[in-house]
Design a protein around this motif. Structure first.
Motif, PDB file in Angstrom:
ATOM      1  N   PHE A  11     -72.463 -20.754 -21.999  1.00 62.28           N
ATOM      2  CA  PHE A  11     -71.963 -22.109 -22.261  1.00 62.28           C
ATOM      3  C   PHE A  11     -72.235 -22.363 -23.733  1.00 62.28           C
ATOM      4  O   PHE A  11     -73.384 -22.616 -24.109  1.00 62.28           O
ATOM      5  N   LEU A  14     -75.515 -21.080 -25.307  1.00 63.62           N
ATOM      6  CA  LEU A  14     -76.507 -20.783 -24.269  1.00 63.62           C
ATOM      7  C   LEU A  14     -75.982 -19.684 -23.339  1.00 63.62           C
ATOM      8  O   LEU A  14     -74.901 -19.818 -22.770  1.00 63.62           O
ATOM      9  N   ASN A  36     -86.353 -23.789 -12.598  1.00 60.11           N
ATOM     10  CA  ASN A  36     -85.195 -24.647 -12.900  1.00 60.11           C
ATOM     11  C   ASN A  36     -84.539 -24.171 -14.201  1.00 60.11           C
ATOM     12  O   ASN A  36     -85.224 -23.881 -15.165  1.00 60.11           O
ATOM     13  N   GLY A  37     -83.224 -24.096 -14.177  1.00 63.56           N
ATOM     14  CA  GLY A  37     -82.497 -23.700 -15.386  1.00 63.56           C
ATOM     15  C   GLY A  37     -82.449 -22.201 -15.612  1.00 63.56           C
ATOM     16  O   GLY A  37     -81.941 -21.732 -16.630  1.00 63.56           O
ATOM     17  N   ALA A  38     -82.954 -21.409 -14.643  1.00 68.21           N
ATOM     18  CA  ALA A  38     -82.981 -19.952 -14.807  1.00 68.21           C
ATOM     19  C   ALA A  38     -81.574 -19.342 -14.814  1.00 68.21           C
ATOM     20  O   ALA A  38     -81.370 -18.245 -15.337  1.00 68.21           O
ATOM     21  N   GLY A  39     -80.612 -20.059 -14.214  1.00 66.12           N
ATOM     22  CA  GLY A  39     -79.241 -19.556 -14.182  1.00 66.12           C
ATOM     23  C   GLY A  39     -78.750 -19.176 -12.791  1.00 66.12           C
ATOM     24  O   GLY A  39     -77.690 -18.571 -12.637  1.00 66.12           O
ATOM     25  N   LYS A  40     -79.492 -19.604 -11.747  1.00 67.92           N
ATOM     26  CA  LYS A  40     -79.157 -19.203 -10.375  1.00 67.92           C
ATOM     27  C   LYS A  40     -77.815 -19.779  -9.922  1.00 67.92           C
ATOM     28  O   LYS A  40     -76.973 -19.072  -9.381  1.00 67.92           O
ATOM     29  N   THR A  41     -77.638 -21.093 -10.132  1.00 64.18           N
ATOM     30  CA  THR A  41     -76.381 -21.718  -9.713  1.00 64.18           C
ATOM     31  C   THR A  41     -75.211 -21.169 -10.532  1.00 64.18           C
ATOM     32  O   THR A  41     -74.131 -20.903  -9.999  1.00 64.18           O
ATOM     33  N   THR A  42     -75.453 -20.961 -11.817  1.00 65.13           N
ATOM     34  CA  THR A  42     -74.395 -20.392 -12.659  1.00 65.13           C
ATOM     35  C   THR A  42     -74.014 -19.000 -12.164  1.00 65.13           C
ATOM     36  O   THR A  42     -72.824 -18.641 -12.129  1.00 65.13           O
ATOM     37  N   TYR A  51     -66.477 -20.077 -12.032  1.00 62.74           N
ATOM     38  CA  TYR A  51     -66.489 -19.834 -13.479  1.00 62.74           C
ATOM     39  C   TYR A  51     -65.944 -18.443 -13.751  1.00 62.74           C
ATOM     40  O   TYR A  51     -66.203 -17.530 -12.974  1.00 62.74           O
ATOM     41  N   GLN A  83     -75.119 -26.802  -4.258  1.00 60.31           N
ATOM     42  CA  GLN A  83     -76.422 -27.453  -4.451  1.00 60.31           C
ATOM     43  C   GLN A  83     -76.239 -28.967  -4.393  1.00 60.31           C
ATOM     44  O   GLN A  83     -77.008 -29.675  -3.749  1.00 60.31           O
ATOM     45  N   HIS A 207     -85.908 -22.873  -3.623  1.00 56.79           N
ATOM     46  CA  HIS A 207     -87.231 -23.060  -4.226  1.00 56.79           C
ATOM     47  C   HIS A 207     -88.331 -23.104  -3.161  1.00 56.79           C
ATOM     48  O   HIS A 207     -89.512 -23.087  -3.506  1.00 56.79           O
TER      49      HIS A 207
HETATM   50  N1  ATP Z   1     -71.409 -26.449 -16.772  1.00 56.38           N
HETATM   51  C1  ATP Z   1     -72.396 -26.265 -17.668  1.00 56.38           C
HETATM   52  N2  ATP Z   1     -72.215 -26.502 -18.978  1.00 56.38           N
HETATM   53  C2  ATP Z   1     -73.212 -26.274 -19.874  1.00 56.38           C
HETATM   54  N3  ATP Z   1     -74.439 -25.804 -19.543  1.00 56.38           N
HETATM   55  C3  ATP Z   1     -74.668 -25.559 -18.250  1.00 56.38           C
HETATM   56  C4  ATP Z   1     -73.665 -25.760 -17.237  1.00 56.38           C
HETATM   57  N4  ATP Z   1     -74.189 -25.416 -16.032  1.00 56.38           N
HETATM   58  C5  ATP Z   1     -75.444 -25.021 -16.276  1.00 56.38           C
HETATM   59  N5  ATP Z   1     -75.735 -25.101 -17.590  1.00 56.38           N
HETATM   60  C6  ATP Z   1     -77.003 -24.694 -18.218  1.00 56.38           C
HETATM   61  O1  ATP Z   1     -77.223 -23.336 -17.858  1.00 56.38           O
HETATM   62  C7  ATP Z   1     -78.603 -23.096 -17.566  1.00 56.38           C
HETATM   63  C8  ATP Z   1     -78.725 -22.566 -16.164  1.00 56.38           C
HETATM   64  O2  ATP Z   1     -78.440 -23.627 -15.254  1.00 56.38           O
HETATM   65  P1  ATP Z   1     -78.335 -23.406 -13.685  1.00 56.38           P
HETATM   66  O3  ATP Z   1     -77.851 -24.678 -13.109  1.00 56.38           O
HETATM   67  O4  ATP Z   1     -77.540 -22.186 -13.402  1.00 56.38           O
HETATM   68  O5  ATP Z   1     -79.862 -23.156 -13.316  1.00 56.38           O
HETATM   69  P2  ATP Z   1     -80.537 -23.021 -11.880  1.00 56.38           P
HETATM   70  O6  ATP Z   1     -81.337 -21.768 -11.916  1.00 56.38           O
HETATM   71  O7  ATP Z   1     -79.540 -23.183 -10.811  1.00 56.38           O
HETATM   72  O8  ATP Z   1     -81.562 -24.257 -11.900  1.00 56.38           O
HETATM   73  P3  ATP Z   1     -82.052 -25.214 -10.662  1.00 56.38           P
HETATM   74  O9  ATP Z   1     -83.139 -24.449  -9.967  1.00 56.38           O
HETATM   75  O10 ATP Z   1     -82.595 -26.410 -11.358  1.00 56.38           O
HETATM   76  O11 ATP Z   1     -80.876 -25.517  -9.796  1.00 56.38           O
HETATM   77  C9  ATP Z   1     -79.317 -24.427 -17.818  1.00 56.38           C
HETATM   78  O12 ATP Z   1     -79.848 -24.410 -19.110  1.00 56.38           O
HETATM   79  C10 ATP Z   1     -78.206 -25.458 -17.679  1.00 56.38           C
HETATM   80  O13 ATP Z   1     -78.483 -26.606 -18.462  1.00 56.38           O
END
Ligand code: ATP
Ligand code: MG
Length: 252
Positions: A11, A14, A36-42, A51, A83, A207
């Motif tokens: 992104f 990042l 949190n923010g590790a990138g799992k949902t992405t 995506y 989520q 989690h």
């Molecule tokens: N659509 C987006 N646009 C810009 N940045 C994004 C987007 N989606 C996620 N991010 C960033 O990418 C990184 C990974 O986010 P992600 O949601 O994948 O983390 P996660 O591991 O699912 O966290 P959580 O446990 O809090 O759900 C974070 O820094 C987040 O801010």
């Protein structure tokens, strides 16, 4: 069954998923954990075609599915939950589940216009199947309630049931028990066990470490977009890098 090769998603500046590779074995519950923010949902959003990735590839049963759009993946047997719930609040519980059967519906025009017997049979079959799925999570009594009136815990279960209605072989669950009470958590854990006994393969982002450690066959740990470690629950629980980056906090 699923192979992720060097998957990368950025992104702007990042790199949310950074050169991730791992394999998911058929019939396994494969957890993906990390802070949190590790990138799992992405990661899930990229696997499920929501995506487009910036690098790498995704393989299902030996076929490259990297560029297959998300609405087509259902025909390959992949379903997911979100989520942040994606339930249609104005529709009933049953109607939300029926949405999941979309891939099996006869969309030809004439039977619809004529309200033919075949269509009525189809509707009856799907309704029966939907009610059966609702029974699996114990919310069949709420079938005719509007979704927006129901508690968060019920909607989390409904989200899983709707994904199941698509008849998936691979189910991607993004924090299925977040916000649920201990009893609801156990019910969902039991459901996941039942699914796997029924030959569904599960990728579980969660989690709740008690649940992850009890259910998972294999765990991939992400940290700042990268794969930090992978192994069995026993290996991950005792991995000093994982404890420092995540478990130290998650287990408190
Ligand atoms: N659509 C987006 N646009 C810009 N940045 C994004 C987007 N989606 C996620 N991010 C960033 O990418 C990184 C990974 O986010 P992600 O949601 O994948 O983390 P996660 O591991 O699912 O966290 P959580 O446990 O809090 O759900 C974070 O820094 C987040 O801010
Ligand atoms: Mg997330």
């Amino acid at each position: 069954m699923l192979e992720i090769r060097n998957l990368t998603k950025r992104f702007g500046g990042l790199t949310a998923v950074d050169d991730i590779s791992f394999r998911v074995a058929k019939g396994h519950i494969h957890a993906v954990i990390g802070p949190n923010g590790a990138g799992k949902t992405t990661l899930i959003n990229t696997i499920s075609g929501l995506y487009r990735c910036d690098g790498g590839s995704v393989w299902l049963d030996g076929a490259d599915i990297t560029d297959i759009p998300t609405d087509q993946l259902v025909y390959r047997g992949i379903a997911r939950t979100f989520q942040n719930l994606e339930i249609c609040g104005g529709m009933s519980v049953l109607e939300n589940v029926l949405l999941g059967f979309d891939r099996y519906m006869d969309k030809t025009l004439w039977p619809t216009l004529l309200r033919s017997g075949r269509l009525m049979d189809q509707e009856r079959r799907f309704t029966e199947r939907a009610m059966h799925l609702l029974e699996l999570v114990g919310i069949e009594d709420l079938a005719h309630q509007k979704a927006h009136a129901l508690s968060y815990g019920i909607l989390k279960k409904l989200e899983i049931v709707r994904a199941l209605a698509t008849g998936p072989e691979l189910l991607l669950l993004d924090e299925p028990v977040a916000g649920l009470n201990p009893q609801e958590t156990d019910e969902v854990a039991e459901l996941i066990r039942t699914l796997v006994a029924d030959e569904v393969t599960v990728i579980l982002i969660e989690h709740d470490m008690r649940m992850v450690m009890e259910l998972s066959d294999w765990i991939t740990v992400m940290h700042r977009g990268k794969k930090l470690a992978e192994g069995t629950p026993a290996e991950i629980r005792n991995d000093p890098r994982v404890i420092e980056a995540y478990l130290g906090g998650a287990l408190k």
